[in-house]
Scaffold this active site. Structure first.
Site, PDB file in Angstrom:
ATOM      1  N   TYR A   3       0.847  -1.183  -0.062  1.00 42.49           N
ATOM      2  CA  TYR A   3       0.058   0.163   0.153  1.00 42.49           C
ATOM      3  C   TYR A   3       0.891   1.383   0.100  1.00 42.49           C
ATOM      4  O   TYR A   3       0.304   2.313  -0.078  1.00 42.49           O
ATOM      5  CB  TYR A   3      -0.945   0.109   1.214  1.00 42.49           C
ATOM      6  CG  TYR A   3      -1.874  -1.067   1.341  1.00 42.49           C
ATOM      7  CD1 TYR A   3      -3.015  -0.940   0.519  1.00 42.49           C
ATOM      8  CD2 TYR A   3      -1.789  -2.053   2.151  1.00 42.49           C
ATOM      9  CE1 TYR A   3      -4.045  -1.955   0.425  1.00 42.49           C
ATOM     10  CE2 TYR A   3      -2.777  -3.369   2.201  1.00 42.49           C
ATOM     11  CZ  TYR A   3      -3.805  -2.990   1.241  1.00 42.49           C
ATOM     12  OH  TYR A   3      -4.890  -4.295   1.425  1.00 42.49           O
TER      13      TYR A   3
ATOM     14  N   HIS B   5      -4.485   6.132  -1.254  1.00 42.11           N
ATOM     15  CA  HIS B   5      -5.035   6.216  -0.117  1.00 42.11           C
ATOM     16  C   HIS B   5      -3.901   6.291   1.065  1.00 42.11           C
ATOM     17  O   HIS B   5      -4.442   6.770   2.074  1.00 42.11           O
ATOM     18  CB  HIS B   5      -5.852   4.746   0.158  1.00 42.11           C
ATOM     19  CG  HIS B   5      -7.174   5.209   0.946  1.00 42.11           C
ATOM     20  ND1 HIS B   5      -7.707   6.311   0.916  1.00 42.11           N
ATOM     21  CD2 HIS B   5      -7.833   4.103   1.381  1.00 42.11           C
ATOM     22  CE1 HIS B   5      -8.817   5.973   1.751  1.00 42.11           C
ATOM     23  NE2 HIS B   5      -8.893   4.561   1.950  1.00 42.11           N
TER      24      HIS B   5
ATOM     25  N   PHE C  94      -5.865  -1.015   9.694  1.00 41.53           N
ATOM     26  CA  PHE C  94      -6.236  -0.766   8.357  1.00 41.53           C
ATOM     27  C   PHE C  94      -6.925   0.568   8.731  1.00 41.53           C
ATOM     28  O   PHE C  94      -7.377   1.008   9.511  1.00 41.53           O
ATOM     29  CB  PHE C  94      -7.101  -1.983   7.971  1.00 41.53           C
ATOM     30  CG  PHE C  94      -6.174  -2.899   7.472  1.00 41.53           C
ATOM     31  CD1 PHE C  94      -5.857  -2.926   5.959  1.00 41.53           C
ATOM     32  CD2 PHE C  94      -5.850  -3.923   8.073  1.00 41.53           C
ATOM     33  CE1 PHE C  94      -5.115  -3.791   5.527  1.00 41.53           C
ATOM     34  CE2 PHE C  94      -5.040  -5.064   7.565  1.00 41.53           C
ATOM     35  CZ  PHE C  94      -4.533  -4.939   6.138  1.00 41.53           C
TER      36      PHE C  94
ATOM     37  N   ASN D  34      -9.885   1.635   8.164  1.00 37.61           N
ATOM     38  CA  ASN D  34     -11.424   1.859   8.941  1.00 37.61           C
ATOM     39  C   ASN D  34     -11.383   1.590  10.449  1.00 37.61           C
ATOM     40  O   ASN D  34     -12.263   1.537  10.860  1.00 37.61           O
ATOM     41  CB  ASN D  34     -12.353   0.957   8.166  1.00 37.61           C
ATOM     42  CG  ASN D  34     -11.924  -0.658   8.299  1.00 37.61           C
ATOM     43  OD1 ASN D  34     -10.943  -0.748   8.943  1.00 37.61           O
ATOM     44  ND2 ASN D  34     -12.916  -1.605   7.895  1.00 37.61           N
TER      45      ASN D  34
ATOM     46  N   ASP E 147      -5.939  11.517   2.104  1.00 39.58           N
ATOM     47  CA  ASP E 147      -5.990  11.526   0.500  1.00 39.58           C
ATOM     48  C   ASP E 147      -7.662  12.330   0.401  1.00 39.58           C
ATOM     49  O   ASP E 147      -8.558  12.018   1.115  1.00 39.58           O
ATOM     50  CB  ASP E 147      -6.115  10.131  -0.097  1.00 39.58           C
ATOM     51  CG  ASP E 147      -7.028   9.353   0.375  1.00 39.58           C
ATOM     52  OD1 ASP E 147      -7.056   8.917   1.696  1.00 39.58           O
ATOM     53  OD2 ASP E 147      -8.022   8.738  -0.201  1.00 39.58           O
TER      54      ASP E 147
ATOM     55  N   ASN F 205     -13.259   6.413   5.264  1.00 39.29           N
ATOM     56  CA  ASN F 205     -13.265   5.648   6.252  1.00 39.29           C
ATOM     57  C   ASN F 205     -12.379   5.851   7.661  1.00 39.29           C
ATOM     58  O   ASN F 205     -12.835   5.521   8.652  1.00 39.29           O
ATOM     59  CB  ASN F 205     -13.363   3.968   5.752  1.00 39.29           C
ATOM     60  CG  ASN F 205     -14.716   3.652   5.135  1.00 39.29           C
ATOM     61  OD1 ASN F 205     -15.615   4.153   5.424  1.00 39.29           O
ATOM     62  ND2 ASN F 205     -14.419   2.623   4.213  1.00 39.29           N
TER      63      ASN F 205
END
Length: 210
Positions: free
Chosen positions: A18, A23, A69, A71, A96, A117
Site C-alpha cells: 500500500y 489512499h 487498517f 477503517n 487523501d 473511512n
C-alpha cells in the site's frame, strides 16, 4: 486553533503493497515530515502505530501513522491522544482527498468525513470532528473505475513526478499552522496558490465510501 497542534496523524493502510497508493497519501506525508526534521518513526503497540516526536518553533509535537487498517484509524488516534491528554482541537490529520486534483492540498478545521473511512473512525473514537485536516488531492476516479479500487491503486507516473514537491509544500503549510495559526497559514498558502486553507463547511459534504 488557539490551543496549538500537539499531534499530527497521517492516514494509510499497513504493508508495503500500500506504500505508494493514493489512499496512503497521509502516511507518506508523515514520513516526509519526519525526514525533514530528522526524526525516526518507531512502532509502539500500545498506540497501534508508528510514532515520532519533533519540535517546531519550540512546540512539542507527536507524529502518528496508524498501523491498523484505514477503517480502524480511530483506535490508534484515540489511544495516543488519550495517553497524552491531547484534545481533538489539538490534532491535525493528513489524508487523501477525492474532491481535489493531484498537486493540490487544502487545510480546514472540522467538517464531515466525506465518506472517508479513516476520518469516519476517528470521529467515532473522538466523539467529535473539530480536528484540523490536511487534504491531499488525488482526484476522482475516471469513468468506469470503482472508488475503492482507484484509491488503493498506485499513483500514476505523472502524479508521482510531482508527489515529492506536493509533500514538501504541505509540510511548509503545516509548519505555518503550528507556529502562527490558521489565519497566517491562509495568507502564506494563498501566496503559493498550490495549497489553500478553507473554512469549516456549513453544508453536508458529499459522501463516498472508500
Amino acid at each position: 486553533m488557539t490551543q496549538g497542534i500537539k499531534l499530527i496523524v497521517g492516514l494509510g493502510n499497513p504493508g508495503p503493497e500500500y506504500d505508494l497508493t493514493r489512499h496512503n497519501a497521509g502516511a507518506l506525508f508523515i514520513e516526509r515530515l519526519a525526514d525533514r526534521h530528522n526524526v525516526g518513526l518507531r512502532a509502539e503497540s500500545k498506540f497501534f502505530g508508528l510514532t515520532g516526536r519533533l519540535t517546531i518553533d519550540g512546540q512539542d509535537i507527536r507524529l502518528l501513522i496508524p498501523t491498523t487498517f484505514m477503517n480502524r484509524s480511530g483506535q490508534a488516534v484515540a489511544a495516543l491522544a488519550g495517553f497524552y491528554r491531547i484534545t481533538p482541537e489539538e490534532i491535525l490529520v493528513a489524508h487523501d482527498e477525492l474532491d481535489l486534483p493531484p498537486g493540490v492540498v487544502k487545510c480546514k478545521k472540522g467538517g464531515g468525513h466525506g465518506g472517508h473511512n479513516g476520518l469516519r473512525d476517528i470521529m467515532k473514537h473522538l466523539s467529535g470532528k473539530s480536528f484540523v485536516r490536511v487534504r491531499i488531492g488525488v482526484s476522482r476516479p475516471p469513468p468506469g473505475w470503482d472508488v475503492a479500487n482507484y484509491v488503493l491503486a498506485s499513483w500514476s507516473v505523472d502524479e508521482q513526478s510531482q508527489l515529492e514537491d506536493v509533500m514538501q509544500r504541505a509540510a511548509d503549510a503545516v509548519e505555518v499552522i503550528v507556529t502562527d495559526g490558521a489565519k497566517a497559514a491562509m495568507n502564506h498558502i494563498n501566496q503559493r496558490r498550490a495549497i489553500a486553507v478553507e473554512p469549516t463547511p456549513t453544508a453536508p459534504e458529499r459522501r463516498e465510501h472508500h
